[in-house]
Write an enzyme that holds these catalytic residues in place. Sequence first.
Site, PDB file in Angstrom:
ATOM      1  N   GLU A 360      42.483 107.945  52.012  1.00 24.68           N
ATOM      2  CA  GLU A 360      43.074 109.239  51.652  1.00 24.68           C
ATOM      3  C   GLU A 360      43.414 110.088  52.874  1.00 24.68           C
ATOM      4  O   GLU A 360      42.959 111.210  53.036  1.00 24.68           O
ATOM      5  CB  GLU A 360      42.123 109.980  50.706  1.00 24.68           C
ATOM      6  CG  GLU A 360      42.030 109.274  49.363  1.00 24.68           C
ATOM      7  CD  GLU A 360      41.036 109.902  48.418  1.00 24.68           C
ATOM      8  OE1 GLU A 360      41.362 110.032  47.224  1.00 24.68           O
ATOM      9  OE2 GLU A 360      39.923 110.254  48.864  1.00 24.68           O
ATOM     10  N   GLU A 437      39.863 101.829  44.082  1.00 22.38           N
ATOM     11  CA  GLU A 437      38.932 102.647  43.323  1.00 22.38           C
ATOM     12  C   GLU A 437      39.407 102.693  41.871  1.00 22.38           C
ATOM     13  O   GLU A 437      40.604 102.853  41.613  1.00 22.38           O
ATOM     14  CB  GLU A 437      38.842 104.080  43.874  1.00 22.38           C
ATOM     15  CG  GLU A 437      38.283 104.178  45.275  1.00 22.38           C
ATOM     16  CD  GLU A 437      38.285 105.605  45.817  1.00 22.38           C
ATOM     17  OE1 GLU A 437      38.342 106.560  44.997  1.00 22.38           O
ATOM     18  OE2 GLU A 437      38.230 105.769  47.054  1.00 22.38           O
TER      19      GLU A 437
END
Length: 932
Positions: A360, A437
């Site tokens: 991220e 994820e």
Amino acid sequence: MPSHWVLPAGRDRGAPIYTNIQLPIPLDPPFVPDENPTGDYRREFDMPSGDSSSRTLLRFDGVESAFVVWLNGVEVGGSTGSRLVREFDVTGLLRPGRNVLAVRVHQWSAGTYLEDQDQWWLPGIFRDVALLARPTGCLDDVWLQADFDETRGRGFLTTRVDATDDAFPLTLRIPELDVETTFADRASLDAAAPLDVGTVEPWSAEEPRLYEASVTGVGETVRLRLGFRTVRIDGDRFLVNGRPVTFRGVNRHEFHHQLGRVFDEEAARADLLTMKRHNINAIRTSHYPPHPRTLDLCDELGFWVILECDLETHAFFFVDWVANPSDDPRWRDAYLDRMHRTLERDKNHPSIVMWSLGNESGTGQNLAAMSSWVHRRDPGRPVHYEGDYTGAYTDVYSRMYPTPAELQTIASDQGDIFGCTPAEAARVRSRPMVMCEYGAALGTGPGGLDWYDETVESSPRLHGGFIWEWRDHGLEHRTADGTTYFAYGGDFGEQVHDGNFVIDGLVLSDGTPTSGLVEFAAMSAPVRLSLAADALTVHNRQHSRGTEWLDIIVESVDDEGRSRVISTVLEDVPPGRSRVFALPTDATPPAGGWLSARAVVRDATAWASSGHVVAHADHSADPASPVPAAPAGRTRPTRTDGSYPAARFDPQSGELLALLGHEITGGRLELWRAPTDNDRGRGAGSFEIAAPESTPRGLGMVPAEPSEERWRKRGLDRLRHRVVAIETGADTFVVDTVVAPADKAPTLRVRYEWSALASDEPQLVVDVAPSNGWDTSWPRIGVHFTVPTSWHTVEWVGQGPGESYPDMRDGAFLGTHRATVAQMNTMHARPQESGHRSGLRRLDLSSDDGVLRITPAGRRLPGTGGFTLSRWSSHELDRASHPFELPVPERHHLYLDDGVHGLGSRACGPDVEPRHALWPSARSFSYRFRSM
């Protein structure tokens, strides 16, 4: 000893801070506030006289977040990169006798902007510090690249050594393979072709075969454990040793509920053993390299590992990635330095099958530069980074929390792909896809893992993924009166925090497994069993191992839980194949019984004992005929005081006051449950308003309020009851009511019909008729009783032993289960709904004085409802933010449910799949009660 100076909390040394995306300091790179917590460390040590080392290195394995080092008053240097190793040459600064090492650690630094991971901020020297004496002729670096040729079954070894000329000659030895070869000098080493070491057993996560190897130079010997394996991408297939891999993995932070990120090897080994016992085959090291011993254990026990660099710049998301370091050339060296330190420390581990650039951090030139360097340095491992949405510089296509509908689009060759032009979509579709994820495990859940598993199994392009995440991050803390609990964001007085979003694991903070882990174990089973009345199907889902290590046992079970073995499968099923085994002609279970199959470990392994269950299945062709209505009692006059031989009621409200001589009360309709973290979540859209298949990326309606808000706005947490009529008979008591939210419409017409009240088996029939106007799901539909706390144990026939919900029930199996009331619920760090058991056929509540048996009856087949038994009511759980806020139980609470809403994973993923949503409808359900 390694530690964080803020732990344990309460020592006037600052406090832990939890944030997910936002930073606890202003977003002002590369600057940090003047209010910067700083710790000074000082250590004295003695150096022996006459030390013959040619060099001495000072090594720091982990310091958060920046530090400066002095040795004997001379500044040595400084570093950032909290979870990365840093070495300093201190040869000229050491002296015989007493030496003084001083280290100054700053909590905030420019590196903070590169370490905005979803975790606690915990400053300090939390990993080892060591002085390394380097002899003359030492080996500065050894890299043994052990490849496997699956077509010939042979191993090939490339030896790379960084050493000065005085270290030669070098000798490579692998005793088990009778390998011994010598490199006379640097030229012969550089000119050497990969060494054919002969036939080897390859390394895989299923069979982690390791060989002891050594490289000996003039000054020292380096010992390594080799695993021969080859990673290759072939089109959209991710292959190890020529066979496709499906990652059934977890994201693993390095965390201990008392120590923070300080490494505890015993705890780490226990973590990995628990993973293996629950069929987990892969780990993504979110979001930094772990302690090196963790990777030794991964090599030894067998895991596919994505090794991630210590990098995340998530806070820049809030400013649309403006000034993000990932695309700023001034940060290029810092990015490359982090990737270099990541790869060089861990490159010898066979368990590592991919390098990840970080997490991220948006996208940009610095990430691309990292990828280019990795490809040059280690072409034998692919590069991963989820933020490369278009596949511009990575080798696999990775997505975070995609919905199954989005996965189906990715797996097909049609439809838009998020963030991609048509040409970019074609490019990412040409690559293997992984979910870095998914299945956010906050609180009770996650639900819907079967939906993901079905989708992944449907396409070879989809290579599985990694649950977010392995462990809750609750820090052990105490209240003023000494009560221990697991603290989350805000519990230490942080000005900026993200609450309990850090409580998001398949195991609790202390490592206790949850039902979410049991569910994932069922989804990740190495073999999939499917039972029919006359046959068992075994599908081997493993990478490269047959089923010869398993015994597969089929039993016939009667309605009391007594079983007999009817078949044992010992034949091997090759990997990727299925076989059907006929069952004996006498396999049919008795009425009300069922067939049960389980796959168990035959001989003890490094991670499981003999008999450990890795997969199970049930088959119940006939769940039993409906229990007939209770017989009518003797004719008696109509009763007006609400008292009967079997029960006593309030003649005004119609509420139950006693049943079969026991102080059992209530029996009123309930729709509420204490919202789960997923009920409160808004990670994706709502499937209540729009179906996944009719919305972009299958997200549902975006934006949309969480289920909890919808339920509260419609008053489901504050139902009120109005008696319309009470009818009494010789052995019947009928209450006709209107149930509605305290301040809202619509309504429910609810009729409670108690019968056989003159017998020893009274029966309750509940009829529910909703009015028009209901526009939201219901959390549950059932009746709520309270029972004395002396009723302390429970036995039931149904799904168990753990909790189960419509979209989380594969981990539970049909059987006879027993537990105490305290064991019936999971005590999450934030209290919430838990403990529902599905498929109820019979329920026995026990006290020291007797047993109350409850059986689904009448108009419904047994096995279609469920129950929850708790020390607290749904409303008490709802009002508490921590377990210590719950009241001392005065009564236990029993919910007999005709239906419950699914769980989903909307805290950071999709809503409850429509087929598992509980939508308003007319219901009729009944129970019989008997004191035993």
